[in-house]
Design an enzyme around this catalytic site. Structure first.
Site, mmCIF file in Angstrom:
data_model
loop_
_atom_site.group_PDB
_atom_site.id
_atom_site.type_symbol
_atom_site.label_atom_id
_atom_site.label_comp_id
_atom_site.label_asym_id
_atom_site.label_seq_id
_atom_site.Cartn_x
_atom_site.Cartn_y
_atom_site.Cartn_z
ATOM 1 N N ALA A 188 0.817 -1.220 0.000
ATOM 2 C CA ALA A 188 0.000 0.000 0.000
ATOM 3 C C ALA A 188 0.849 1.268 0.000
ATOM 4 O O ALA A 188 0.598 2.196 -0.776
ATOM 5 C CB ALA A 188 -0.945 -0.006 1.200
ATOM 6 N N GLU A 189 1.860 1.329 0.876
ATOM 7 C CA GLU A 189 2.688 2.539 0.922
ATOM 8 C C GLU A 189 3.536 2.674 -0.340
ATOM 9 O O GLU A 189 3.768 3.786 -0.826
ATOM 10 C CB GLU A 189 3.577 2.544 2.174
ATOM 11 C CG GLU A 189 2.831 2.598 3.498
ATOM 12 C CD GLU A 189 2.051 3.896 3.709
ATOM 13 O OE1 GLU A 189 1.978 4.730 2.787
ATOM 14 O OE2 GLU A 189 1.484 4.067 4.812
ATOM 15 N N ALA A 190 3.996 1.557 -0.880
ATOM 16 C CA ALA A 190 4.760 1.605 -2.131
ATOM 17 C C ALA A 190 3.874 2.013 -3.302
ATOM 18 O O ALA A 190 4.353 2.631 -4.258
ATOM 19 C CB ALA A 190 5.411 0.257 -2.401
#
Length: 319
Positions: A188-190
Site C-alpha cells: 500500500a505505501e509503495a
C-alpha cells in the site's frame, strides 16, 4: 408480472454492486522489474493521471472514486524466486484510500478483518472480525516495533508470510503485527510513494540488500492526506511545502509521490484519522488548502505555522 420481477432483481443487483465493488491484482516479488510492473499495473487500473504533474509516461495519479466499501484484493507472489510456493496470502485493500482492511489466508479461506473495517465485506470467505484496529499506532505497540528503522528484506517477508499463515484468533500477535507492518509498507505505501518503491525494490536484487525505513519515509506516510490536498493545486511553482516535506521541482514530486487521495470528489469522506497524530485523510471541506508565497506552494497549515514562528522571532528579537 415477469417484467416487474426482472426489474426488481435488476435493481437489487445494482444496489448490491453499489455497496461493494472489488477487483483482483497480483504483486510479484520475484524480481525488481516484476515488482515495479505490478505496482504500476495497479496504479493504472485504480487512478487517473494529473496532466499538470507529468513528465513523459510518469505522473502523479488521483484515485478513482468508487462506492463506499469498495476494495481490491492483492495476491502476494514470488517471495521464493526458485519455487512457486508461499502463495496463500491475499491482502484486502479499500480502494478509495489504499488502507489495508485485513488479510486472507487462502489455504483456510479465512479473512482476518481489522476492527475499523466492518464496512468491508468479502464474499465466499469465513470472516474473523478482529479486536485489533489497523492504525500504525496500534500495530507498532502490539509489534513492539517502530516503523522508523524497520528493516525489510526478502527473507523477512518470507518470515512475515509464515507468521500470517500461522495466525489464528481475533487479536493480533506480535509476530502477525510485524508481518502486517512490513507487507503494508511494500504494498500500500509503495503504491502511494515511488520513494518507498524505489528504496525497497533493491532488496529484491541478487545482492539482496536490506531496506531500512527512514524517518523521511515515515513522514511521507503520515502526511499523505495533506500532500493529496495540495498537489492538485500545483501548476509549475518553484516548490511545494507540506509540513517538513519539501519538493523543489516537478521531478522531486514525481520521484516521491505516485498516487494521491481523491480529496476533491464531491461526497468523499473528508476526515478520517490515519496516523499517530490523528491527521485527516483530506483537509476539512471549506478550508483553503494552499497559499502561494514567493512562487512556492505552501500547505495552509504549514504556512500558518511558519509565519507564526517568524512573527514570534521578530517580536522577541525586536527586529
Amino acid at each position: 408480472m415477469k417484467c416487474i420481477l426482472f426489474k426488481w432483481v435488476l435493481c437489487l443487483l445494482l444496489g448490491f454492486s453499489s455497496v461493494s465493488y472489488s477487483r483482483e491484482f497480483t504483486i510479484d516479488f520475484s524480481t525488481q522489474q516484476s515488482y515495479v510492473s505490478s505496482l504500476n499495473s495497479i496504479r493504472t487500473e485504480i487512478s487517473t493521471p494529473l496532466e499538470h504533474i507529468s513528465q513523459g509516461t510518469t505522473s502523479v495519479s488521483v484515485i478513482n472514486h468508487t462506492p463506499p466499501g469498495s476494495y481490491f484484493a492483492v495476491d502476494i507472489r514470488g517471495l521464493d524466486v526458485y519455487q512457486a510456493r508461499f502463495d496463500h496470502l491475499r491482502l484486502i485493500i479499500e480502494q478509495n484510500n489504499l488502507y489495508v482492511a485485513g488479510f486472507v489466508n487462502t489455504a483456510t479461506n479465512t479473512f482476518y478483518r481489522f476492527s475499523d473495517f466492518t464496512h468491508i465485506s468479502v464474499p465466499g470467505v469465513t470472516t474473523v472480525s478482529m479486536t485489533t484496529d489497523s492504525s500504525y499506532t496500534t500495530l507498532q505497540r502490539v509489534a513492539a516495533l517502530e516503523r522508523s528503522g524497520m528493516q525489510i528484506s526478502r527473507h523477512s517477508l518470507v518470515s512475515s508470510y509464515l507468521a500470517l499463515m500461522e495466525f489464528s484468533g481475533n487479536t493480533m500477535t506480535r509476530d502477525a503485527s510485524r508481518a502486517v507492518l512490513r507487507f503494508v509498507t511494500v504494498t500500500a505505501e509503495a503504491l502511494r510513494f515511488r520513494q518507498i518503491q524505489r528504496e525497497f525494490r533493491q532488496a529484491l536484487s541478487e545482492t539482496a540488500p536490506v531496506y531500512t525505513m527512514t524517518p523521511g519515509d515515515v513522514d511521507l506516510t503520515l502526511n499523505w492526506g495533506r500532500i493529496s490536498n495540495v498537489l492538485p493545486e500545483y501548476r509549475g511553482e518553484d516548490g511545494v511545502r507540506v509540513g517538513r516535506i519539501s519538493f523543489n521541482n516537478i521531478s522531486a514530486i514525481l520521484g516521491t509521490v505516485a498516487v494521491i487521495l481523491n480529496c476533491h470528489h464531491q461526497g468523499a469522506r473528508s476526515v478520517r484519522a490515519v496516523n499517530e497524530e490523528s491527521q485527516p485523510e483530506c483537509q476539512i471541506t471549506g478550508d483553503r488548502p494552499v497559499i502561494k508565497i514567493n512562487n512556492t506552494l505552501w500547505e495552509s497549515n504549514t504556512a500558518a505555522a511558519f509565519l507564526n514562528r517568524k512573527s514570534q522571532f521578530l517580536y522577541t528579537t525586536g527586529k
